[in-house]
Design a protein around this motif. Structure first.
Motif, mmCIF file in Angstrom:
data_model
loop_
_atom_site.group_PDB
_atom_site.id
_atom_site.type_symbol
_atom_site.label_atom_id
_atom_site.label_comp_id
_atom_site.label_asym_id
_atom_site.label_seq_id
_atom_site.Cartn_x
_atom_site.Cartn_y
_atom_site.Cartn_z
ATOM 1 N N ASP A 137 5.017 12.433 -2.330
ATOM 2 C CA ASP A 137 3.804 11.617 -2.392
ATOM 3 C C ASP A 137 3.017 12.064 -3.625
ATOM 4 O O ASP A 137 2.623 13.227 -3.718
ATOM 5 C CB ASP A 137 2.994 11.832 -1.106
ATOM 6 C CG ASP A 137 1.763 10.947 -1.059
ATOM 7 O OD1 ASP A 137 1.121 10.767 -2.112
ATOM 8 O OD2 ASP A 137 1.437 10.449 0.036
ATOM 9 N N SER A 180 3.637 16.287 -0.337
ATOM 10 C CA SER A 180 2.757 15.820 -1.415
ATOM 11 C C SER A 180 2.834 16.747 -2.620
ATOM 12 O O SER A 180 2.860 17.966 -2.466
ATOM 13 C CB SER A 180 1.298 15.776 -0.926
ATOM 14 O OG SER A 180 1.124 14.704 -0.047
ATOM 15 N N CYS A 217 0.144 10.640 -4.742
ATOM 16 C CA CYS A 217 -1.207 10.051 -4.743
ATOM 17 C C CYS A 217 -2.217 10.834 -5.568
ATOM 18 O O CYS A 217 -2.997 10.258 -6.305
ATOM 19 C CB CYS A 217 -1.728 9.910 -3.317
ATOM 20 S SG CYS A 217 -1.048 8.469 -2.487
ATOM 21 N N HIS A 218 -2.198 12.158 -5.422
ATOM 22 C CA HIS A 218 -3.197 12.970 -6.116
ATOM 23 C C HIS A 218 -2.692 13.588 -7.413
ATOM 24 O O HIS A 218 -3.344 14.467 -7.967
ATOM 25 C CB HIS A 218 -3.745 14.057 -5.183
ATOM 26 C CG HIS A 218 -4.879 13.572 -4.348
ATOM 27 N ND1 HIS A 218 -4.708 13.063 -3.081
ATOM 28 C CD2 HIS A 218 -6.196 13.485 -4.610
ATOM 29 C CE1 HIS A 218 -5.885 12.692 -2.602
ATOM 30 N NE2 HIS A 218 -6.809 12.937 -3.507
ATOM 31 N N PHE A 233 -1.562 14.471 4.269
ATOM 32 C CA PHE A 233 -2.526 13.385 4.463
ATOM 33 C C PHE A 233 -2.144 12.614 5.739
ATOM 34 O O PHE A 233 -0.961 12.386 5.994
ATOM 35 C CB PHE A 233 -2.477 12.466 3.239
ATOM 36 C CG PHE A 233 -3.563 11.445 3.195
ATOM 37 C CD1 PHE A 233 -4.824 11.768 2.720
ATOM 38 C CD2 PHE A 233 -3.322 10.146 3.636
ATOM 39 C CE1 PHE A 233 -5.828 10.809 2.680
ATOM 40 C CE2 PHE A 233 -4.324 9.188 3.600
ATOM 41 C CZ PHE A 233 -5.587 9.521 3.122
ATOM 42 N N TYR A 270 -5.295 3.640 -7.050
ATOM 43 C CA TYR A 270 -6.770 3.516 -7.121
ATOM 44 C C TYR A 270 -7.459 4.854 -7.321
ATOM 45 O O TYR A 270 -8.669 4.918 -7.411
ATOM 46 C CB TYR A 270 -7.326 2.803 -5.880
ATOM 47 C CG TYR A 270 -6.814 3.340 -4.560
ATOM 48 C CD1 TYR A 270 -7.346 4.492 -4.010
ATOM 49 C CD2 TYR A 270 -5.785 2.688 -3.882
ATOM 50 C CE1 TYR A 270 -6.867 4.993 -2.809
ATOM 51 C CE2 TYR A 270 -5.297 3.180 -2.683
ATOM 52 C CZ TYR A 270 -5.840 4.328 -2.153
ATOM 53 O OH TYR A 270 -5.351 4.817 -0.973
ATOM 54 N N LYS A 271 -6.685 5.945 -7.380
ATOM 55 C CA LYS A 271 -7.277 7.265 -7.612
ATOM 56 C C LYS A 271 -7.325 7.515 -9.128
ATOM 57 O O LYS A 271 -8.138 6.925 -9.813
ATOM 58 C CB LYS A 271 -6.495 8.307 -6.823
ATOM 59 C CG LYS A 271 -6.718 8.099 -5.316
ATOM 60 C CD LYS A 271 -5.856 8.941 -4.417
ATOM 61 C CE LYS A 271 -6.217 8.629 -2.959
ATOM 62 N NZ LYS A 271 -5.252 9.154 -2.002
ATOM 63 N N SER A 278 0.856 -1.187 0.000
ATOM 64 C CA SER A 278 0.000 0.000 0.000
ATOM 65 C C SER A 278 0.889 1.233 0.000
ATOM 66 O O SER A 278 2.102 1.143 0.274
ATOM 67 C CB SER A 278 -0.886 0.004 1.240
ATOM 68 O OG SER A 278 -0.084 0.128 2.399
ATOM 69 N N THR A 279 0.310 2.384 -0.269
ATOM 70 C CA THR A 279 1.083 3.631 -0.211
ATOM 71 C C THR A 279 1.721 3.771 1.164
ATOM 72 O O THR A 279 2.892 4.144 1.294
ATOM 73 C CB THR A 279 0.167 4.849 -0.450
ATOM 74 O OG1 THR A 279 -0.636 4.602 -1.594
ATOM 75 C CG2 THR A 279 0.973 6.115 -0.656
ATOM 76 N N THR A 280 0.934 3.479 2.192
ATOM 77 C CA THR A 280 1.414 3.624 3.562
ATOM 78 C C THR A 280 2.680 2.800 3.799
ATOM 79 O O THR A 280 3.673 3.305 4.336
ATOM 80 C CB THR A 280 0.306 3.187 4.543
ATOM 81 O OG1 THR A 280 -0.856 3.987 4.296
ATOM 82 C CG2 THR A 280 0.741 3.342 5.983
ATOM 83 N N CYS A 310 -0.552 6.331 -5.007
ATOM 84 C CA CYS A 310 -1.667 5.369 -5.083
ATOM 85 C C CYS A 310 -1.929 4.979 -6.534
ATOM 86 O O CYS A 310 -1.595 5.717 -7.441
ATOM 87 C CB CYS A 310 -2.970 6.022 -4.645
ATOM 88 S SG CYS A 310 -2.997 6.571 -2.969
ATOM 89 N N THR A 337 -1.928 9.565 6.798
ATOM 90 C CA THR A 337 -0.997 8.429 6.795
ATOM 91 C C THR A 337 0.453 8.904 6.634
ATOM 92 O O THR A 337 1.371 8.353 7.248
ATOM 93 C CB THR A 337 -1.409 7.378 5.726
ATOM 94 O OG1 THR A 337 -1.269 6.073 6.278
ATOM 95 C CG2 THR A 337 -0.614 7.473 4.443
ATOM 96 N N ASP A 338 0.669 9.938 5.862
ATOM 97 C CA ASP A 338 2.033 10.461 5.667
ATOM 98 C C ASP A 338 2.585 10.976 6.997
ATOM 99 O O ASP A 338 3.741 10.730 7.350
ATOM 100 C CB ASP A 338 2.034 11.581 4.613
ATOM 101 C CG ASP A 338 1.510 11.113 3.261
ATOM 102 O OD1 ASP A 338 0.401 10.543 3.216
ATOM 103 O OD2 ASP A 338 2.201 11.300 2.255
ATOM 104 N N TYR A 381 -3.959 16.955 -0.650
ATOM 105 C CA TYR A 381 -5.197 16.169 -0.742
ATOM 106 C C TYR A 381 -6.423 16.995 -0.405
ATOM 107 O O TYR A 381 -7.516 16.705 -0.860
ATOM 108 C CB TYR A 381 -5.120 14.938 0.179
ATOM 109 C CG TYR A 381 -5.502 15.193 1.619
ATOM 110 C CD1 TYR A 381 -4.597 15.782 2.497
ATOM 111 C CD2 TYR A 381 -6.769 14.884 2.088
ATOM 112 C CE1 TYR A 381 -4.943 16.037 3.812
ATOM 113 C CE2 TYR A 381 -7.127 15.132 3.405
ATOM 114 C CZ TYR A 381 -6.210 15.712 4.258
ATOM 115 O OH TYR A 381 -6.561 15.963 5.560
HETATM 116 C C1 PLP Z 1 -4.949 8.461 -0.796
HETATM 117 C C2 PLP Z 1 -3.677 8.855 -0.126
HETATM 118 C C3 PLP Z 1 -2.937 7.925 0.625
HETATM 119 C C4 PLP Z 1 -3.465 6.535 0.844
HETATM 120 O O1 PLP Z 1 -2.596 5.643 1.424
HETATM 121 P P1 PLP Z 1 -3.002 4.094 1.422
HETATM 122 O O2 PLP Z 1 -1.899 3.401 2.089
HETATM 123 O O3 PLP Z 1 -3.204 3.690 -0.006
HETATM 124 O O4 PLP Z 1 -4.285 3.966 2.161
HETATM 125 C C5 PLP Z 1 -1.720 8.338 1.149
HETATM 126 N N1 PLP Z 1 -1.269 9.601 0.971
HETATM 127 C C6 PLP Z 1 -1.980 10.517 0.266
HETATM 128 C C7 PLP Z 1 -1.447 11.899 0.074
HETATM 129 C C8 PLP Z 1 -3.208 10.177 -0.286
HETATM 130 O O5 PLP Z 1 -3.910 11.071 -0.955
#
Ligand code: PLP
Length: 422
Positions: free
Chosen positions: A219, A190, A221-222, A142, A244-245, A111-113, A242, A144-145, A194
């Motif tokens: 990051d 990022s 992701c977006h 975000f 899935y976006k 996963s991204t995390t 990511c 998780t970051d 987000y």
């Molecule tokens: C969507 C997103 C994540 C998601 O992390 P997962 O491990 O895939 O759940 C992480 N960082 C950013 C900036 C995001 O937008």
């Protein structure tokens, strides 16, 4: 209490004109044909959350059937030799090409995390004993970051250096320049915020981090799949994102990571496993990391979870990210215009950069009633997302979103907000 703006004849005419403008923009959209390549279920009239979970391509039913019937069902264990072992790297090369990376520097897995964790740990550990004990990160990253950075800091006795950012904007080059220095080990930020959609100056900030002797981890992701990115040319060290976006890989599809070529042999990631070993099938007594990118892999690659991703990567290769970006800028510009006419007069505020080139493919608008409004919108098939404490995020996925869908969605936000504050 906000008093709703009066509806006037000219206002109603402007709203009607908006629908006509949307239809004209759809008719003139060079990418319009692709919108029907995605599954479009009847009960959703406006999907405004492709930035959180992209729609599936309609061709996936056949792809999954082929994968199950042939790749998995017929080839069985032979599949590993026939492509699955290479798959994280083959797909990584293709995603890498979409974000400006030459082959051999990106892979898909975890996963991204988890990938952020591996890369943050690898980056700070490579500088252990050098007096570089700080990770620079912004306070609206975000969750998780931030959580990963906090976890690594606790594990390794490091300090987080927070940059306070405007929730409606994002981190600036000047802010980064003001905090990086001889104590900085890593800058973790990022590409696209987000919440606000703010696009960071990746090239300038990367240079500033390097001038201070630090590494940088972006990051994506977006931004992956929707904003032209030049990881190699911009000198980026590390990146993760990511799938899935905007890469429409499906719920929970694995993330990708980028490790610049010349750093690979110098970095060691913390989850060492057999798939990252120099000789995977040696079944050796001791771990010897692969000399290249493969050392960042831990276990068996999630092959099944990449079937949808591969289909979207193919489409993006065909269309090109530059064309996607052009439509994205047009979509967010149109959404801003529609919001200005139908939602902002009711007391809501735009919490995103106002210039199309300075934002990614989503906009956030804020109002205290938006939690309740979002529930009502979902019930009528208008699907944006809510980001606390008071933001509705309008995400526009250029290959699947139509201008008419935006027009319908924004009008519904206006109607429900009007009801909520009446
Ligand atoms: C969507 C997103 C994540 C998601 O992390 P997962 O491990 O895939 O759940 C992480 N960082 C950013 C900036 C995001 O937008």
């Amino acid at each position: 209490m906000t008093i709703p703006a009066p509806r006037t004849a000219t206002h109603d005419a402007a709203v009607q004109e908006l629908a006509a403008t949307a239809a004209a923009l759809d008719a003139a959209d060079p990418l319009a044909a692709h919108t029907s390549a995605f599954v479009r279920d009847g009960d959703v009239v406006s999907y405004l959350d492709g930035n959180s979970l992209g729609r599936p391509l309609a061709a996936l039913e056949e792809r999954f059937a082929r994968f199950i019937g042939h790749d998995w069902g017929n080839r069985l264990i032979r599949g590993w030799d026939e492509g699955w072992m290479r798959r994280p790297f083959d797909l990584g090369d293709r995603i890498g090409a979409l974000v400006g990376a030459a082959a051999g520097q990106a892979f898909v897995g975890d996963s991204t995390t988890v990938l952020l964790y591996k890369l943050v740990r690898a980056a700070v550990d490579a500088q252990a004993g050098s007096g570089r004990t700080e990770i620079v990160i912004d306070d609206d990253s975000f969750p998780t970051d931030r959580f990963v950075a906090e976890g690594v800091a606790a594990e390794r006795g490091l300090t987080l250096r927070w940059i306070e950012v405007d929730r409606a904007g994002g981190v600036s080059l000047e802010q980064v320049e003001a905090v990086v220095g001889e104590r900085t080990a890593l800058v973790l930020l990022s590409h696209v915020a987000y919440r606000s959609g703010h696009v960071a100056d990746v090239e300038g900030i990367t240079r500033a981090a390097h001038d201070a002797g630090a590494l940088v981890l972006w990051d994506l992701c977006h931004s992956a799949g929707v904003i032209p990115t030049q990881l190699d040319a911009w000198g980026v060290d590390l990146a993760a994102g990511c799938t899935y976006k905007y890469l429409n890989g499906g719920p929970g599809s694995p993330a990708f990571a980028y490790v610049r070529h010349d750093l690979q042999a110098r970095l060691a990631q913390p989850i060492q496993g057999w798939m990252g070993a120099a000789d995977v099938f040696a079944m050796a007594a001791a771990f010897e990391p692969a000399p290249d990118l493969r050392r960042f892999v831990s276990g068996t690659p999630p092959v099944l979870a990449t079937v949808a991703l591969e289909a979207m990567v193919e489409l993006l290769e065909q269309v090109g990210v530059d064309a996607v970006r052009e439509k994205s800028v047009a979509l967010t510009g149109f959404a801003e215009e529609a919001l200005a006419l139908q939602v902002l007069p009711l007391g809501a505020r735009l919490a995103s950069p106002s210039a199309g080139r300075e934002r990614g493919s989503h906009l956030t608008v804020t109002h205290p009633a938006f939690r309740e409004v979002t529930e009502r919108l979902w019930a009528r098939g208008v699907i944006p997302d809510f980001r606390g404490p008071d933001g509705i995020r309008v995400g526009l996925s250029p290959l699947s979103t139509t201008f008419t869908e935006v027009e319908i969605g924004v009008a519904a936000i206006g109607q429900e907000l009007r009801r909520a504050i009446r």
